[in-house]
Design an enzyme around this catalytic site. Sequence first.
Site, PDB file in Angstrom:
ATOM      1  N   CYS A 226      60.084  72.191  22.493  1.00  0.00           N
ATOM      2  CA  CYS A 226      58.946  72.706  21.745  1.00  0.00           C
ATOM      3  C   CYS A 226      59.249  74.074  21.127  1.00  0.00           C
ATOM      4  CB  CYS A 226      57.688  72.717  22.609  1.00  0.00           C
ATOM      5  SG  CYS A 226      56.174  72.794  21.618  1.00  0.00           S
TER       6      CYS A 226
ATOM      7  N   HIS B 154      57.352  67.533  24.673  1.00  0.00           N
ATOM      8  CA  HIS B 154      57.468  68.109  26.023  1.00  0.00           C
ATOM      9  C   HIS B 154      57.964  67.052  27.013  1.00  0.00           C
ATOM     10  CE1 HIS B 154      55.633  72.178  25.693  1.00  0.00           C
ATOM     11  NE2 HIS B 154      55.135  71.649  24.579  1.00  0.00           N
TER      12      HIS B 154
ATOM     13  N   GLU C 184      59.346  67.518  29.818  1.00  0.00           N
ATOM     14  CA  GLU C 184      59.236  67.927  31.217  1.00  0.00           C
ATOM     15  C   GLU C 184      58.042  67.289  31.920  1.00  0.00           C
ATOM     16  OE1 GLU C 184      56.908  71.178  28.993  1.00  0.00           O
ATOM     17  OE2 GLU C 184      58.568  69.804  28.610  1.00  0.00           O
TER      18      GLU C 184
END
Length: 260
Positions: free
Chosen positions: A115, A223, A225
């Site tokens: 990002c 994202h 994660e």
Amino acid sequence: MAMTRPKIGIIGNFYLLNDEYPVHSAGTMNSKAVSHVAGCVPLIIPSDPSLLSVDELLETFDGFLLTGARPNVHPEEYGEDETPAHGEFDRERDALVLGLVRACVDRGQPFFGVCRGFQEVNVAMGGTLYPEIRDLPGRSNHRMPPDGTLDEKFELRHEVTFTKNGPFHQLMGTERVMTNTLHGQGIKTVGERLVIDGHAPDGTPEATYVKDAPGFTMSVQWHPEYRADQDPVSKRLFSAFGDAARDWASGQRPGVLRSA
């Protein structure tokens, strides 16, 4: 004796807790993805060049996770004036990380941009950013939904299409994946040697790598994660990043994935 895991420096962000107490922090999702999926030791780096130098970082860590963040790269870093549309900034992170990215590219030391980190890599390589892509003709709103649960905010919202036989296609084993989207800015002009290897349906760049760099330089606009141990796309990305860090820690200097 257990093998020592590679150390990943997770770029922290500066903010004021309760609008008064200065803090450096990084989301727990990043630490868990680095530890549980990449198989590395997660350590948060304070984004302040007065505390540590790029050279110290390069000698301390085996790779770097360039995290997402609410503050944006300051437009002065790519030769433009600040406007209200550019939002909040973290000038100390700019001062530390842009030079770190360039040093990693030169050395072949692995980094993974996420990002804001994706946008940092573009700026570090000489590119520019749009302050608000949802205001551009034909573009979608890629921002995080303002309401809802965490699952709803991070839900898979659009496809990303990779270049046929490019590095991301090779890694994923498919040309199309579904991703979340929680960003306002995006790439305007592409940095030198930076290759856009994936796009959203509206044309927004979503995946990049640095051409002819000697190490791992993959970055994504979404994202990964979030639930990285469950999402197959995230698993492949963090696993590949962890492998690159293990190679670096063991003294190997692998070549970057290239398109056929």
